[in-house]
Write a protein that holds these residues in place. Structure first.
Motif, PDB file in Angstrom:
ATOM      1  N   GLN A 157      10.798  -3.522  19.967  1.00  0.00           N
ATOM      2  CA  GLN A 157      10.526  -3.090  18.420  1.00  0.00           C
ATOM      3  C   GLN A 157      11.549  -2.074  18.104  1.00  0.00           C
ATOM      4  O   GLN A 157      12.393  -1.667  18.828  1.00  0.00           O
ATOM      5  CB  GLN A 157       9.162  -2.513  18.516  1.00  0.00           C
ATOM      6  N   VAL A 158      11.589  -1.766  16.994  1.00  0.00           N
ATOM      7  CA  VAL A 158      12.430  -0.959  16.262  1.00  0.00           C
ATOM      8  C   VAL A 158      12.172   0.548  16.422  1.00  0.00           C
ATOM      9  O   VAL A 158      12.831   1.394  16.220  1.00  0.00           O
ATOM     10  CB  VAL A 158      12.531  -1.172  14.610  1.00  0.00           C
ATOM     11  N   SER A 212       7.457   1.269  11.442  1.00  0.00           N
ATOM     12  CA  SER A 212       8.851   0.572  11.113  1.00  0.00           C
ATOM     13  C   SER A 212       9.174   1.741   9.909  1.00  0.00           C
ATOM     14  O   SER A 212       9.237   1.739   8.872  1.00  0.00           O
ATOM     15  CB  SER A 212       8.299  -0.673  10.038  1.00  0.00           C
ATOM     16  N   PRO A 213      10.186   2.738  10.610  1.00  0.00           N
ATOM     17  CA  PRO A 213      10.856   3.615   9.816  1.00  0.00           C
ATOM     18  C   PRO A 213      11.584   2.869   8.714  1.00  0.00           C
ATOM     19  O   PRO A 213      12.260   2.084   9.105  1.00  0.00           O
ATOM     20  CB  PRO A 213      11.634   4.477  10.800  1.00  0.00           C
ATOM     21  N   PRO A 214      12.037   3.160   7.571  1.00  0.00           N
ATOM     22  CA  PRO A 214      11.069   4.748   7.165  1.00  0.00           C
ATOM     23  C   PRO A 214       9.726   4.724   6.538  1.00  0.00           C
ATOM     24  O   PRO A 214       9.265   5.590   5.890  1.00  0.00           O
ATOM     25  CB  PRO A 214      12.274   5.254   5.792  1.00  0.00           C
ATOM     26  N   ILE A 215       9.315   3.562   6.535  1.00  0.00           N
ATOM     27  CA  ILE A 215       7.827   3.516   5.974  1.00  0.00           C
ATOM     28  C   ILE A 215       6.735   4.422   6.966  1.00  0.00           C
ATOM     29  O   ILE A 215       7.019   4.269   8.138  1.00  0.00           O
ATOM     30  CB  ILE A 215       7.127   1.874   6.183  1.00  0.00           C
ATOM     31  N   GLU A 243       3.455   4.544  -0.892  1.00  0.00           N
ATOM     32  CA  GLU A 243       4.858   4.762  -1.379  1.00  0.00           C
ATOM     33  C   GLU A 243       5.736   3.752  -0.520  1.00  0.00           C
ATOM     34  O   GLU A 243       5.663   3.325   0.680  1.00  0.00           O
ATOM     35  CB  GLU A 243       5.346   6.169  -1.122  1.00  0.00           C
ATOM     36  N   ARG A 244       7.164   3.670  -1.094  1.00  0.00           N
ATOM     37  CA  ARG A 244       8.241   2.926  -0.225  1.00  0.00           C
ATOM     38  C   ARG A 244       9.493   3.886  -0.581  1.00  0.00           C
ATOM     39  O   ARG A 244       9.443   4.697  -1.186  1.00  0.00           O
ATOM     40  CB  ARG A 244       8.208   1.695  -0.818  1.00  0.00           C
ATOM     41  N   ARG A 273       2.403   1.220  16.197  1.00  0.00           N
ATOM     42  CA  ARG A 273       3.637   0.622  15.794  1.00  0.00           C
ATOM     43  C   ARG A 273       4.180   1.309  14.434  1.00  0.00           C
ATOM     44  O   ARG A 273       3.295   1.678  13.546  1.00  0.00           O
ATOM     45  CB  ARG A 273       3.307  -0.780  15.517  1.00  0.00           C
ATOM     46  N   ILE A 327       0.811  -1.097   0.154  1.00  0.00           N
ATOM     47  CA  ILE A 327      -0.061   0.124  -0.040  1.00  0.00           C
ATOM     48  C   ILE A 327       0.961   1.059  -0.078  1.00  0.00           C
ATOM     49  O   ILE A 327       1.744   1.342   0.790  1.00  0.00           O
ATOM     50  CB  ILE A 327      -0.876   0.144   1.327  1.00  0.00           C
ATOM     51  N   GLU A 370      13.236  -0.744   2.184  1.00  0.00           N
ATOM     52  CA  GLU A 370      13.768  -0.339   3.582  1.00  0.00           C
ATOM     53  C   GLU A 370      12.689  -0.257   4.467  1.00  0.00           C
ATOM     54  O   GLU A 370      11.541   0.377   3.823  1.00  0.00           O
ATOM     55  CB  GLU A 370      14.526   0.997   3.220  1.00  0.00           C
ATOM     56  N   GLY A 371      12.696  -0.544   5.416  1.00  0.00           N
ATOM     57  CA  GLY A 371      11.764  -0.689   6.536  1.00  0.00           C
ATOM     58  C   GLY A 371      10.902  -1.907   6.658  1.00  0.00           C
ATOM     59  O   GLY A 371      10.291  -1.973   7.714  1.00  0.00           O
ATOM     60  N   GLN A 430       3.487  -1.873   8.415  1.00  0.00           N
ATOM     61  CA  GLN A 430       4.214  -2.407   7.253  1.00  0.00           C
ATOM     62  C   GLN A 430       3.656  -1.751   5.855  1.00  0.00           C
ATOM     63  O   GLN A 430       3.969  -1.980   4.944  1.00  0.00           O
ATOM     64  CB  GLN A 430       4.258  -3.864   7.216  1.00  0.00           C
ATOM     65  N   ARG A 431       2.378  -1.181   6.060  1.00  0.00           N
ATOM     66  CA  ARG A 431       1.717  -0.693   4.733  1.00  0.00           C
ATOM     67  C   ARG A 431       1.533  -2.093   3.799  1.00  0.00           C
ATOM     68  O   ARG A 431       1.953  -1.826   2.552  1.00  0.00           O
ATOM     69  CB  ARG A 431       2.371   0.588   4.021  1.00  0.00           C
ATOM     70  N   SER A 435       7.242  -9.302   5.949  1.00  0.00           N
ATOM     71  CA  SER A 435       6.700  -8.661   5.024  1.00  0.00           C
ATOM     72  C   SER A 435       7.155  -8.691   3.570  1.00  0.00           C
ATOM     73  O   SER A 435       6.375  -8.691   2.527  1.00  0.00           O
ATOM     74  CB  SER A 435       6.650  -7.041   5.120  1.00  0.00           C
ATOM     75  N   ARG A 445      10.120  -9.505  13.052  1.00  0.00           N
ATOM     76  CA  ARG A 445      10.855  -8.398  13.826  1.00  0.00           C
ATOM     77  C   ARG A 445      12.277  -8.002  13.018  1.00  0.00           C
ATOM     78  O   ARG A 445      12.915  -7.192  13.846  1.00  0.00           O
ATOM     79  CB  ARG A 445      10.943  -8.707  15.151  1.00  0.00           C
TER      80      ARG A 445
END
Lengths: 347, 84, 444
Positions: free
Chosen positions: C34-35, C45-48, B8-9, C43, B6, B26-27, C137-138, B32, B71
C-alpha cells in the motif's frame, strides 16, 4: 501411461482395476504444459510419438486439442547448428519437419523477435489442455468398464502366494498381474516388491500468464529444448522447458525456484517481446521420472513374476497413449508392434 | 448523480479514461475517481470489488502495463484504458 | 544486504513488530504494497485525511523507528534456505530483493465473500471494501445502499454511509438478533457503546433492518441496481455485502507452514505457538494471519513476535489474550449457517475469474473430487487472476457440505508464486541473452 495401458488390457479381455493414490491426472499428465510437439521428441522415440500424437489429435475438443503448428528457434550460430543437426535426424525418424527462414517465421508470426538465426517448423505440432486430462481419462475408463479407485494409496503388496494382494487403505485387491505406472512415485511402489528401480526425478517448472490479447498462434520451442511457449485461445501464455524447481515426491509437492523461473521467463521474453507486459499468474512444478540412461522403463519388472513397469518416458505426455497399449500387449501375451525398453538393463 | 465524495479534498487532478476526461483529486485511486464520476464498470471489469488489490477485477491499462485501479493513485495527464 | 528481520505487512501487527524490533536493536525491513502504513484497518491515502488518530499514531511511530520501510512494494515470492529468507518484490523503481534471517508474516486478513446471483455486477462490493472507500478514500459506495452480510462491519459500514451523507435503504443481517448476545463483547465496553450508538443512529434514520435474511439476487435496474431480499425488490445504487474476515495466508502457505482450520478464528490460519512461531524455522506470524483476533490484539502479537525473534523474554501474554476476546467474538457474529452456500442456485457464478457456475463445481464433486485442489484441477476454479481468493472459501464449503467431510479434509489450495500477478518484465528485468545461464540441452 496407466490409463491407456488399462484400456488396452481391458479391450484384450482382462478384468482391470486402476488404483490411483490421488485422482486421475493429478500427476505429470495434469500439470504439464500440454505441449504436443513432435519437434521436441527424441529421435529414437519418434515412432512412438507419432502414434501418441495421433491419439491426442483424435481426442479433439474433449482434451482441448489444438493443431497450431510449431516453430523451433535458434538465436545464435551454436544453436543454429544444434537445430539443424537435431531436426534433420528427427525428420529422418518420421516427423514432418521443415526448415524455414527467419523471414518466413516472422512473416507468419510477427510476434516473434527479430533475432532468429535459424528455424524449423512442423505443421502437426499443437497442444492440449492438460488440466482436462484427468477428467478425460476418468471418462474413458468409465466408458470401458474399467474400475478406477482414486484416493487409494498402496502401502503393501503381498506376494506370498501366486499373484498379488494389494493393500490401499482398508481395501485389499487380489490380482494375477500387476503394472506399476505411477510416474515419479513408481520406485516406492517397486520397493514394496523389494525391487530397487534406479529412478530419479526432475522437477519441471511451468508458468501461466493472465489472459489477454492473442499475439502468437503457433507453438514455440528452442533449439536446446529449454523453452516451450504457447499462447492459448484466451490469451494466456504457458511457459515451460524443463527448468528445475526443487522437491521430491516423498516430501510432497515440489517448489518453484525463483532463479530458474526467471531464466525460463527471460527466454520466453526474448522469443516473444510482447510477453513483457503480460502478468504472470502462477508458476508450479511437476515431477518427471527418469533413469540414468534417459530411456523408458517399459516391460517386465525385474525379478517379479507377472509384474510389469511403465515409467520414465521422456515426452511421456505425447508418448503415453502409444507406449501404454504396447505394454498392455506384452501383458496380454501379444507381440508389441514396437520394441519396448527392458527395465533389466537399468538395474 | 450527486457527488459520492465525503468531505474535503486536496489539489485537483485530471486524467483520461478511454479518452474521456475525468476530474479527480490528489490521493484518490483511479478506481475512486471513476466511481465518483459514475463509472463503476466496463466490459470485463469493475472499478471496485475487494478494494484491496486481491480480486483483480479492477485492472486497467496504463502505458501498456496492466495495473489494479484500486491501488493506483491518480496523476495528472494519466491515460488509462479499460482494454489494452 | 541481510536484515536480522523482515516483516511482511505494515498494519497494526507489523508496525508494532517493527517498532519493537528497533527498540531491541535489530536491523529490520518492513514491506507493504500500500501507499501508506496502517494495513487495511487503518488504511490511508495521503493527502486525503482518514481522520483516524490510531492510524496516524501507527504511521508516526513506524516512521520514527529505525526499520527500513518499503511501501508500494509488492512481494511476489519468498524462498527459505538454511540462512534465512530471500524476499523478491517489485517496487516503483523495479525489482527489489532482500534477505533476512527471520521473517514475521503480518499479512492480516481478507474479506470472506459468499456468492449470490449478481455478485459480479459493478456496484456490488464487500463490507471491508466499503469501509476502505469510506475511511481511506472518503467516498460513498452509493447514495442509496443496501448493506448486507454478517459481522460487525455490517453496522460499521451502515453507520459510515449515514455519517457520510448517504442513505442505507436496507440493512440485511444474516444473523438473528440473538447471535449478537455474547458475553465477550463486554470485554470492550468502549466498542460495545460505539456499536449501540451506531444502532441508535440507524434507528433514527429509520433504516429498515432485516434480520436472519440474505440478499438473494442483485440485478441491473436502469442506471442502478435492484436487490432481492425475502422476495422483495429493493432499488439501490450499490450493494455492500460481506461475511467476516479470513486470514490472508498466501505467504505462509507458500512457505509450507502448518495451517489449521478453525471457524472461530476465521477459517484457515497459520498455526503459531505462544511466541508467535510457526513450525517453519525462522518464520513467525502475528496479527489476523494467525487467526482473526482483531486490531487490538495485533500489536501485542507483533511485539511478542519481535521479542521472540530477538531471543528476548516475551513477558506475559495476558494482555494479548485479553485483547483478543472481542475480535474472536466478532468472528462468531460473522459465522453463518450452511444455507448461504446450499441455497446458491446452480447457474449462479461461484468462480468469477473463470466464470464457473455452481453446476460445474458440483459436477466435479459428483465425479469424485473431494478436495479443493481436486476441484481446482478438474474445473480450473481458482486458476484465474485472483488465485481463488474470492471463491475458495465458498467452494471448499460446498465440497464439505456435499461430501459430508470436514473443512480440514477439503484442504486449502496449494500456495504458488507469484503471490500476486506481476508483469513478466518487472520480475525478469534487463538481461543479455548470451549471458543467460543455460543448463545442458535436452537429450536427443
Amino acid at each position: 501411461m496407466g490409463a491407456t495401458a488399462a484400456l488396452r488390457a481391458s479391450e484384450g479381455g482382462m478384468r482391470v482395476v486402476v488404483i490411483e493414490r490421488d485422482v486421475a491426472g493429478a500427476g505429470a499428465s495434469g500439470v504439464n504444459a500440454g505441449t504436443l510437439s513432435l519437434q521436441i521428441k527424441r529421435v529414437k522415440l519418434m515412432p512412438y510419438a507419432l502414434i501418441g500424437h495421433e491419439w491426442w489429435r483424435s481426442a479433439g475438443d474433449a482434451i482441448g486439442f489444438k493443431r497450431t503448428g510449431g516453430y523451433t528457434l535458434a538465436f545464435n550460430a551454436r544453436e543454429a547448428e544444434m537445430l539443424h543437426d537435431r531436426m534433420t535426424q528427427k525428420r529422418a525418424a518420421g516427423a514432418p519437419i521443415e526448415f524455414v527462414t527467419p523471414r518466413q517465421v516472422v512473416t507468419r508470426e510477427p510476434a516473434l523477435c527479430d533475432r532468429i538465426v535459424a528455424a524449423s517448423y512442423c505443421a502437426e505440432d499443437g497442444h492440449a489442455d492438460s488440466t482436462r486430462t484427468g477428467t478425460y481419462l476418468r471418462g474413458l475408463l468409465r466408458d470401458a468398464g474399467v474400475e478406477l479407485r482414486e484416493h487409494a494409496n498402496v502401502t503393501h503388496i503381498d506376494t506370498r502366494e501366486a499373484g498379488f494382494r494389494i493393500t490401499a487403505g482398508s481395501e485389499t485387491t487380489s490380482s494375477k498381474r500387476l503394472l506399476l505406472a505411477a510416474g515419479a512415485w513408481t520406485a516406492p511402489l517397486a520397493s514394496l516388491l523389494d525391487v530397487a528401480l534406479p529412478i530419479r526425478v526432475r522437477t519441471n517448472t511451468v508458468t501461466v500468464t493472465e489472459p489477454g490479447p492473442v499475439h502468437l498462434h503457433a507453438g514455440v520451442g528452442h533449439a536446446t529444448g529449454l523453452l516451450t511457449l504457447k499462447q492459448k485461445s484466451n490469451g494466456s501464455y504457458l511457459i515451460g522447458g524443463g527448468w528445475q524447481g526443487t522437491g521430491s515426491p516423498e516430501a510432497g509437492r515440489g517448489r518453484v525456484v525463483a532463479d530458474t523461473l526467471l531464466q525460463n521467463l527471460r527466454l520466453a521474453r526474448f522469443a516473444v517481446p510482447a510477453t513483457a507486459n503480460v502478468r504472470v499468474l502462477r508458476s508450479w512444478t511437476g515431477y518427471e521420472a527418469y533413469v540414468p540412461d534417459y530411456w523408458p522403463l517399459a516391460g517386465v519388472l525385474p525379478g517379479v513374476r507377472d509384474a510389469y513397469v511403465l515409467a520414465c518416458v521422456r515426452g511421456g505426455y505425447t508418448i503415453g497413449p502409444c507406449i501404454g497399449p504396447l505394454v498392455a500387449d506384452l501383458i496380454l501375451g501379444r507381440e508389441p508392434a514396437l520394441p519396448l525398453f527392458d527395465p533389466a538393463r537399468a538395474m | 448523480m450527486s457527488d459520492l465524495r465525503i468531505g474535503e479534498r486536496g489539489n485537483p487532478v485530471a486524467f483520461y479514461f478511454d479518452d474521456a476526461r475525468i476530474e479527480a483529486f490528489e490521493g484518490e485511486t483511479v478506481s475512486s475517481a471513476l466511481w465518483a464520476h459514475g463509472i463503476r464498470g466496463w466490459e470485463g471489469g469493475r472499478a471496485y470489488f475487494c478494494a484491496m488489490g486481491v480480486c483483480q477485477q479492477c485492472t486497467v491499462w496504463i502505458d501498456s502495463a496492466r495495473v489494479e485501479g484500486c491501488r493506483t493513485p491518480v496523476r495528472n495527464g494519466m491515460r488509462v484504458r479499460s482494454r489494452p | 544486504m541481510t536484515f536480522d528481520l523482515a516483516i511482511l505487512g505494515a498494519g497494526p501487527a507489523g508496525a508494532a513488530a517493527a517498532v519493537e524490533a528497533s527498540l531491541l536493536g535489530m536491523r529490520s525491513l518492513v514491506i507493504d504494497e500500500q501507499v501508506a502504513a496502517g494495513g487495511q484497518v487503518y488504511r490511508a491515502s495521503p493527502p486525503i485525511s482518514s481522520g483516524d488518530p490510531d492510524g496516524d499514531r501507527l504511521r508516526a511511530s513506524l516512521a520514527g523507528c529505525s526499520a527500513s520501510v518499503r511501501l508500494v512494494h509488492r512481494l511476489w515470492n519468498v524462498e527459505r534456505d538454511d540462512d534465512g529468507f530471500r524476499l523478491l518484490a517489485i517496487g516503483p523503481e523495479g525489482a527489489f530483493e532482500a534477505r533476512a534471517r527471520s521473517l514475521i508474516v503480518a499479512a492480516g486478513a481478507q474479506e470472506r465473500f459468499v456468492p449470490f446471483r449478481g455478485w459480479e455486477l459493478p456496484g456490488v462490493m464487500g463490507l471491508a471494501s466499503a469501509t476502505i472507500l469510506i475511511k481511506a478514500q472518503r467516498l460513498l459506495p452509493g447514495r442509496n445502499v443496501v448493506v448486507a452480510g454478517a459481522g460487525p462491519l455490517l453496522y460499521a459500514v451502515a453507520h459510515g454511509i449515514l455519517d457520510g451523507g448517504g442513505r442505507v435503504v436496507a440493512l440485511v443481517d444474516a444473523q438473528p438478533r440473538s447471535a449478537w448476545w455474547m458475553p465477550d463483547l463486554l470485554s470492550r465496553p468502549d466498542l460495545l457503546v460505539r456499536g449501540m450508538s451506531w444502532l441508535a443512529a440507524l434507528r433514527r434514520a429509520k433504516v429498515p433492518i432485516l434480520r436472519a435474511s440474505v440478499v438473494d439476487a442483485v440485478a441491473r435496474e436502469g442506471d442502478g441496481l435492484s436487490a432481492t431480499v425475502q422476495g422483495r425488490a429493493i432499488a439501490c445504487d450499490a450493494v455492500c455485502c460481506g461475511f467476516g474476515l479470513m486470514p490472508a495466508t498466501d505467504v505462509t502457505r507458500l512457505l509450507g507452514a502448518t495451517h489449521s482450520f478453525d471457524a472461530a478464528l476465521g477459517g484457515w490460519h497459520v498455526v503459531v505457538d505462544d511466541q508467535q512461531r510457526c513450525d517453519v524455522p525462522g518464520l513467525y506470524a502475528a496479527g489476523d494471519v494467525a487467526g482473526i483476533r482483531g486490531a487490538a490484539s495485533a500489536p501485542h502479537q507483533g511485539r511478542i513476535a519481535a521479542r521472540a525473534v530477538a531471543g528476548a523474554a516475551i513477558g506475559s501474554t495476558r494482555e494479548r489474550d485479553g485483547a483478543s476476546r472481542f475480535g474472536v467474538a466478532m468472528n462468531r457474529a460473522a459465522q453463518v449457517g450452511d444455507y448461504v452456500i446450499s441455497s446458491i442456485a446452480p447457474d449462479v457464478t461461484m468462480c468469477v475469474c473463470e466464470r464457473l457456475p455452481r453446476s460445474v463445481i458440483e459436477a466435479a464433486i459428483d465425479d469424485g473430487c473431494v478436495t479443493i485442489n481436486d476441484v481446482k484441477g478438474a474445473t480450473r476454479c481458482g486458476m484465474g487472476p485472483c488465485g481463488g481468493r474470492m471463491c475458495e472459501d465458498a467452494v471448499a464449503r460446498l465440497i464439505a457440505i456435499k461430501t459430508s467431510c470436514t473443512r480440514r479434509d477439503v484442504g486449502m489450495a496449494t500456495g504458488r508464486p507469484p503471490l500476486r500477478p506481476v508483469a513478466l518484465d518487472a520480475i525478469a528485468g534487463d538481461f543479455d541473452y548470451e549471458a543467460l545461464p543455460m543448463p545442458a540441452p535436452a537429450p536427443l
